[in-house]
Enzyme design. Structure first.
Site, PDB file in Angstrom:
ATOM      1  N   ASN A   1      -7.630  -2.596  13.939  1.00 21.52           N
ATOM      2  CA  ASN A   1      -9.034  -2.872  13.575  1.00 21.52           C
ATOM      3  C   ASN A   1      -9.143  -4.092  12.652  1.00 21.52           C
ATOM      4  OD1 ASN A   1      -7.976  -1.870  11.235  1.00 21.52           O
ATOM      5  ND2 ASN A   1      -9.468  -0.233  10.947  1.00 21.52           N
TER       6      ASN A   1
ATOM      7  N   ASP B   1       0.825  -1.208   0.000  1.00 20.53           N
ATOM      8  CA  ASP B   1       0.000   0.000   0.000  1.00 20.53           C
ATOM      9  C   ASP B   1       0.858   1.255   0.000  1.00 20.53           C
ATOM     10  OD1 ASP B   1       0.959  -0.391   2.592  1.00 20.53           O
ATOM     11  OD2 ASP B   1      -0.995  -0.724   3.475  1.00 20.53           O
TER      12      ASP B   1
HETATM   13  C1  GLP Z   1      -0.479   0.374   8.447  1.00 20.85           C
HETATM   14  C2  GLP Z   1      -0.194  -0.411   7.178  1.00 20.85           C
HETATM   15  C3  GLP Z   1      -0.413  -1.885   7.373  1.00 20.85           C
HETATM   16  C4  GLP Z   1       0.268  -2.344   8.634  1.00 20.85           C
HETATM   17  C5  GLP Z   1      -0.364  -1.662   9.807  1.00 20.85           C
HETATM   18  C6  GLP Z   1       0.223  -2.068  11.149  1.00 20.85           C
HETATM   19  O1  GLP Z   1      -1.770   0.825   8.562  1.00 20.85           O
HETATM   20  N1  GLP Z   1      -0.969   0.016   6.096  1.00 20.85           N
HETATM   21  O2  GLP Z   1       0.083  -2.582   6.245  1.00 20.85           O
HETATM   22  O3  GLP Z   1       0.134  -3.737   8.762  1.00 20.85           O
HETATM   23  O4  GLP Z   1      -0.182  -0.262   9.640  1.00 20.85           O
HETATM   24  O5  GLP Z   1       1.324  -1.281  11.439  1.00 20.85           O
HETATM   25  P1  GLP Z   1       2.285  -1.425  12.669  1.00 20.85           P
HETATM   26  O6  GLP Z   1       3.243  -2.494  12.317  1.00 20.85           O
HETATM   27  O7  GLP Z   1       2.946  -0.090  12.767  1.00 20.85           O
HETATM   28  O8  GLP Z   1       1.447  -1.742  13.848  1.00 20.85           O
END
Ligand code: GLP
Length: 218
Positions: free
Chosen positions: A119, A61
């Protein structure tokens, strides 16, 4: 379905072993995540000094943001991985625009690594995303904007939209590894992996994949 590891370091080391093995395949194709969870994975991979010269990657993404913004996922990946290994710049890809041509390239993925949002989102497939969704522009949920505000000066600076690989595309990967770190992820991880498969919890769709591994450290 969830394998608990004793430390975050071990979590990253186990996933790095899987990546290292994948890089020995002919012309490997990987899907890669961002966020805080993969940071030490990328550090570990850089330290292993692996050969990335035949590898192609697709990021899950990207925010709707200038690609050179310091908090873009493009900048994140260059800083933590791409500028530090021998991958060819033509061989790493971001969904800057959701085109069919881009979607068509994401085929025959050997390994897709995922994180999970609080979420239950995977990539930026927020609750309500359909199981056959493809690469597209999405509105970020309030919770995601709140969660990701830690990377921006103020919450108003967080982009409200992103472009994400779809759930349908992710599910076509030959192998999927989901990494989750921290007690704040445990509840949603249990709901996603042991509860009902529902579009309200996008990660729950992974229960339908035949080759998925889920690793957790607290
Ligand atoms: C973002 C990304 C996700 C990721 C998520 C969790 O929203 N788009 O791909 O898995 O965050 O992130 P973190 O590893 O910082 O908890």
């Amino acid at each position: 379905m969830i394998k608990t590891l004793s430390t975050y370091k071990e979590l990253c080391s186990v996933v790095a072993d899987i990546v290292e093995h994948t890089l020995t395949l002919p012309k490997p194709k990987l899907v890669l995540p961002t966020g805080s969870t993969p940071i030490s994975l990328y550090k570990e991979l850089v330290n292993r000094d692996l050969d990335w010269s035949t590898t192609t990657t697709f990021n899950l993404d990207e925010y709707v943001i200038n690609p050179n913004h310091p908090q873009s996922y493009n900048s994140f990946m260059k800083k933590h991985l791409f500028d530090r290994v021998n991958i060819y710049p033509d061989n790493y890809h971001f969904p800057f625009r959701p085109t069919e041509a881009y979607e068509d390239k994401i085929k025959e993925i050997d390994l897709c690594i995922l994180g999970i949002g609080t979420n239950g989102h995977i990539a930026f497939n927020e609750p309500g995303s359909t199981i056959d969704s493809r690469t597209r522009v999405v509105d970020l949920s309030e919770q995601t904007i709140r969660d990701n505000s830690r990377f921006f000066p103020t919450i108003d600076d967080v982009p409200k939209q992103a472009i994400t690989m779809g759930l349908g595309t992710i599910m076509e990967s030959k192998k999927i590894v989901l990494m989750a770190n921290g007690e704040h992820k445990l509840n949603i991880l249990n709901v996603a992996m042991n509860g009902e498969v529902t579009e309200d919890v996008p990660a729950s769709i992974l229960q339908n994949h035949k080759n998925v591994k889920v690793y957790y450290s607290d």
